[in-house]
Motif scaffolding. Sequence first.
Motif, PDB file in Angstrom:
ATOM      1  N   LEU A  25     -18.468  25.746  38.008  1.00 38.32           N
ATOM      2  CA  LEU A  25     -17.175  25.962  37.361  1.00 38.32           C
ATOM      3  C   LEU A  25     -16.016  26.144  38.338  1.00 38.32           C
ATOM      4  O   LEU A  25     -14.971  25.505  38.184  1.00 38.32           O
ATOM      5  CB  LEU A  25     -17.273  27.162  36.415  1.00 38.32           C
ATOM      6  N   PRO A  26     -16.112  27.002  39.356  1.00 33.90           N
ATOM      7  CA  PRO A  26     -14.941  27.286  40.205  1.00 33.90           C
ATOM      8  C   PRO A  26     -14.534  26.089  41.061  1.00 33.90           C
ATOM      9  O   PRO A  26     -15.402  25.388  41.606  1.00 33.90           O
ATOM     10  CB  PRO A  26     -15.421  28.443  41.092  1.00 33.90           C
ATOM     11  N   ASP A  27     -13.241  25.865  41.211  1.00 36.99           N
ATOM     12  CA  ASP A  27     -12.796  24.815  42.129  1.00 36.99           C
ATOM     13  C   ASP A  27     -13.112  25.188  43.572  1.00 36.99           C
ATOM     14  O   ASP A  27     -13.127  24.335  44.462  1.00 36.99           O
ATOM     15  CB  ASP A  27     -11.314  24.490  41.940  1.00 36.99           C
ATOM     16  N   THR A  28     -13.409  26.450  43.808  1.00 32.44           N
ATOM     17  CA  THR A  28     -13.861  26.902  45.126  1.00 32.44           C
ATOM     18  C   THR A  28     -15.063  26.094  45.599  1.00 32.44           C
ATOM     19  O   THR A  28     -15.206  25.804  46.788  1.00 32.44           O
ATOM     20  CB  THR A  28     -14.237  28.397  45.068  1.00 32.44           C
ATOM     21  N   LEU A 312     -17.412  42.121  47.864  1.00 34.93           N
ATOM     22  CA  LEU A 312     -18.486  41.211  47.482  1.00 34.93           C
ATOM     23  C   LEU A 312     -18.132  40.642  46.114  1.00 34.93           C
ATOM     24  O   LEU A 312     -18.126  41.373  45.112  1.00 34.93           O
ATOM     25  CB  LEU A 312     -19.834  41.929  47.443  1.00 34.93           C
ATOM     26  N   TYR A 313     -17.781  39.389  46.069  1.00 35.22           N
ATOM     27  CA  TYR A 313     -17.351  38.715  44.841  1.00 35.22           C
ATOM     28  C   TYR A 313     -18.512  37.839  44.387  1.00 35.22           C
ATOM     29  O   TYR A 313     -18.804  36.811  45.003  1.00 35.22           O
ATOM     30  CB  TYR A 313     -16.096  37.887  45.132  1.00 35.22           C
ATOM     31  N   ILE A 314     -19.153  38.245  43.302  1.00 35.55           N
ATOM     32  CA  ILE A 314     -20.344  37.551  42.796  1.00 35.55           C
ATOM     33  C   ILE A 314     -19.950  36.769  41.552  1.00 35.55           C
ATOM     34  O   ILE A 314     -19.546  37.357  40.539  1.00 35.55           O
ATOM     35  CB  ILE A 314     -21.468  38.557  42.480  1.00 35.55           C
ATOM     36  N   TRP A 315     -20.058  35.461  41.632  1.00 36.49           N
ATOM     37  CA  TRP A 315     -19.657  34.601  40.520  1.00 36.49           C
ATOM     38  C   TRP A 315     -20.858  34.387  39.588  1.00 36.49           C
ATOM     39  O   TRP A 315     -21.554  33.387  39.653  1.00 36.49           O
ATOM     40  CB  TRP A 315     -19.122  33.266  41.033  1.00 36.49           C
ATOM     41  N   GLY A 316     -21.104  35.368  38.724  1.00 35.77           N
ATOM     42  CA  GLY A 316     -22.123  35.230  37.700  1.00 35.77           C
ATOM     43  C   GLY A 316     -23.291  36.175  37.868  1.00 35.77           C
ATOM     44  O   GLY A 316     -23.907  36.241  38.927  1.00 35.77           O
ATOM     45  N   ASP A 317     -23.593  36.931  36.796  1.00 34.62           N
ATOM     46  CA  ASP A 317     -24.797  37.762  36.784  1.00 34.62           C
ATOM     47  C   ASP A 317     -26.012  36.953  36.353  1.00 34.62           C
ATOM     48  O   ASP A 317     -27.135  37.434  36.352  1.00 34.62           O
ATOM     49  CB  ASP A 317     -24.609  38.975  35.869  1.00 34.62           C
ATOM     50  N   ASN A 318     -25.763  35.739  35.960  1.00 29.04           N
ATOM     51  CA  ASN A 318     -26.779  34.735  35.646  1.00 29.04           C
ATOM     52  C   ASN A 318     -26.028  33.411  35.557  1.00 29.04           C
ATOM     53  O   ASN A 318     -24.828  33.365  35.820  1.00 29.04           O
ATOM     54  CB  ASN A 318     -27.516  35.037  34.336  1.00 29.04           C
ATOM     55  N   GLY A 319     -26.678  32.335  35.210  1.00 25.01           N
ATOM     56  CA  GLY A 319     -25.962  31.082  35.053  1.00 25.01           C
ATOM     57  C   GLY A 319     -25.070  31.084  33.829  1.00 25.01           C
ATOM     58  O   GLY A 319     -24.976  32.071  33.091  1.00 25.01           O
ATOM     59  N   SER A 320     -24.397  29.974  33.604  1.00 22.10           N
ATOM     60  CA  SER A 320     -23.571  29.831  32.417  1.00 22.10           C
ATOM     61  C   SER A 320     -24.433  29.937  31.165  1.00 22.10           C
ATOM     62  O   SER A 320     -25.615  29.597  31.172  1.00 22.10           O
ATOM     63  CB  SER A 320     -22.852  28.476  32.441  1.00 22.10           C
ATOM     64  N   SER A 321     -23.815  30.394  30.071  1.00 24.70           N
ATOM     65  CA  SER A 321     -24.566  30.682  28.851  1.00 24.70           C
ATOM     66  C   SER A 321     -24.557  29.522  27.869  1.00 24.70           C
ATOM     67  O   SER A 321     -23.487  29.026  27.490  1.00 24.70           O
ATOM     68  CB  SER A 321     -23.991  31.925  28.160  1.00 24.70           C
ATOM     69  N   TRP A 373     -24.642  23.820  30.794  1.00 21.87           N
ATOM     70  CA  TRP A 373     -25.441  22.985  31.698  1.00 21.87           C
ATOM     71  C   TRP A 373     -24.551  22.407  32.797  1.00 21.87           C
ATOM     72  O   TRP A 373     -24.894  22.423  33.979  1.00 21.87           O
ATOM     73  CB  TRP A 373     -26.124  21.891  30.875  1.00 21.87           C
ATOM     74  N   ALA A 374     -23.375  21.906  32.395  1.00 19.10           N
ATOM     75  CA  ALA A 374     -22.433  21.363  33.372  1.00 19.10           C
ATOM     76  C   ALA A 374     -21.942  22.451  34.323  1.00 19.10           C
ATOM     77  O   ALA A 374     -21.764  22.216  35.522  1.00 19.10           O
ATOM     78  CB  ALA A 374     -21.254  20.712  32.654  1.00 19.10           C
ATOM     79  N   GLY A 375     -21.735  23.650  33.792  1.00 11.03           N
ATOM     80  CA  GLY A 375     -21.277  24.763  34.609  1.00 11.03           C
ATOM     81  C   GLY A 375     -22.304  25.228  35.614  1.00 11.03           C
ATOM     82  O   GLY A 375     -21.975  25.952  36.555  1.00 11.03           O
ATOM     83  N   SER A 376     -23.551  24.834  35.424  1.00 11.14           N
ATOM     84  CA  SER A 376     -24.621  25.196  36.356  1.00 11.14           C
ATOM     85  C   SER A 376     -24.952  24.056  37.307  1.00 11.14           C
ATOM     86  O   SER A 376     -25.987  24.080  37.979  1.00 11.14           O
ATOM     87  CB  SER A 376     -25.871  25.616  35.570  1.00 11.14           C
TER      88      SER A 376
END
Length: 737
Positions: A25-28, A312-321, A373-376
């Motif tokens: 997801l992130p443009d990062t 500490l920047y954590i992008w997601g506690d799990n994958g996209s839902s 799915w796309a976000g993962s």
Amino acid sequence: MKPSRLPDDAPNILVVLIDDAGPGLPDTFGGEVKTDTLSRVLGEGIGFNRFHTTAMCSPTRASLLTGRNHHRIGNAQITELANDWDGYAGEIPKSSALAPEVLRDYGYATSAFGKWHNTPTIETGAAGPFHNWPTNIGFEYFYGFLAGEASQYEPNLVRNTTSVLPPKTPEDGYHLSEDLADDAIDWLRNHQAYHPDKPFFMYWATGCMHGPHHIMKEWADNYAGRFDGGWDEYRELVFERAKEKGWIPGTAELTERDPRMPAWKDIPEDERAFQARLMEVAAGFAEHADVQAGRLIDEIERLGHGANTLILYIWGDNGSSGEGQNGTISELLAQNGIPSTTSQHIEALHELGGLDALGSVKVDNLYHAGWAWAGSTPYKGMKLLASHLGGTRNPMAVRWPQEIVPDTTPRPQFVHCTDLVPTIYDLLGITPPRVVNGVHQDPIDGSSFAEMLTNPEAEETHKTQYFEIMGSRAIYHDGWMASAFGPRAPWVPGVPAGITEWTPDHDTWELYHLAEDWTQAHDLAERYPEKLLQMKEMFAIEAAKNSVFPVGGALWVPIYHPEDMISTPYRSWNFTGDLRRMPEPIAPRLGFRANRVTINAAIPENASGVLYALGGVGGGLTCYLDDGYLCYEYNLFIIDRTKIRTTARLGAGNAEIVVETQPVSTAPGGPLTVTLTVNGAEVASDTVPVSAPGLFSANDCLDIGTCLGGAVSNDYADRAPFPFTGMIESVNVTYTS
């Protein structure tokens, strides 16, 4: 004042945790969502592209804050689905103290903001008990919500141990992510004023991107047309960008779509605008949360703490839902197992203002699982799949200007959420305590990655890690992973056929050499059967050590025994007329149990206002008076509404109003008859054709005399909270069977 036992230059620590978000997801990292703050932290620090979580929220959060594996601390699933097996009990034991408890004793000021979801559900009411609330297990201050999700416009909030209302209304511009940033900034300023000599530990865990996806229209409009090509095209685009950015290796392969997941070309033309807009809203929601995290970092720098704050920047506690399944305007519809069609959602949405209503206070939308799915990207999995990296591999960026030299090359070492606590202890020279508050402590499962912060060539310290969520499972060891998908695909609606006969013994295992196969693209199970057997045996050993057995134990409540879902033991309640904000999981189950609600009230002429409301905008039931007419509405997740209204006004004076609900059959989700009587005389009745067998909401409440959360009925939404103009003397609720 208690003396500090910390080094003189002990850093401040900020942990930012985004919810239900995948790496694509992130443009990062090559996605379409603008994440300037995440890019800033990464650009001024380092990134870990093999950081791992547990594939579910409560388990990850418990492990992140304790350093222990999720089953070993009773958090194998969300707290609402707790059961009696040790690994699934839903309560973090005192023998696994949270890091903030230890850091506070060493001299840190500690605070937490946002989503918690680690307190047993039965204990989340205004009367407690409070021993498992954040402020009793290490955090000196907490502001946020205890449940797994919340409306971003009308959340049920607590400050420390007190239930509080949002400081302003949606009409005044309220949004939860902004509120959490505002409150955290206030805390930082107070900390500076009162305890400038103490370092701080802050845990900022916004509810974004968990459903419902709520964001103001202008944020979603920034992404207009960006997702019209669909999720298959999006994955290919992000995959190439991620390689160009160096976030994934050039040898990585884009995994194929599961045949049970629809392709974008399978979506009917007349539904594509709906599906694309859902993703536009999600993207705006995510960008907005990242901006709020940026405000927090800006304040840390303004106060002079920037150089010596470890972020500490954590992008997601799990994958996209994928829990939105086929795309929804009310996300708990699918979780109640109620079948619906996309056309039903679009039709109901049309009555609320069309596509512009998505993201608004009127709906509880969540995007199609294809977007999850796309976000993962580039992985196979998503949230709830512990078997594949899309559910368990999340980006982490780390910044600490005083100590970390920025490096654009991602750290490649395997790191797990259990590693955060031992890393912090390592940096501070803290030996994990053997006793905390008189309780002997369990060993920490994670391993420190402190050396990796300053040495990109540091040895990988986390060699072996098991994963398991609801029967989906895997084992990692020294560059290899063995995976078993489990009994269900989270994006497939309904209960999978045959799941009640499922046994883990019959699952097919896959084998991947992750050192050479970044994305689990090539199953080597047939080529290396002995290696697979070795890995499966290793999983069994780790499972036995960590109270994982029975594998799939988290399915006990939602699949096998939904009647055992957490609830109060009571069958009768006597409420006063001013009950406010009783969380739905511990309130009377008025939506499907046979029950009688008896209200004794003084009714003025042409009375108006809510007598009681359970649930919120996305689903619920309510009884109210409107210009003297007695009304009842059963809001079945927006797509269907049963409305009952008397033909004559109630006269002024004292009245006994009774709402009788009776299931027509014993089948879960079956019809209900609802009968209204006043002073013993029947005044109206009707049948609710389909009922909600579970909860209407995850974080809304039962209110009496008003509707303080989302407006259950559109008929009073513009008058919310629509307080009753008379006086309610008492409300009795009794289960009648």
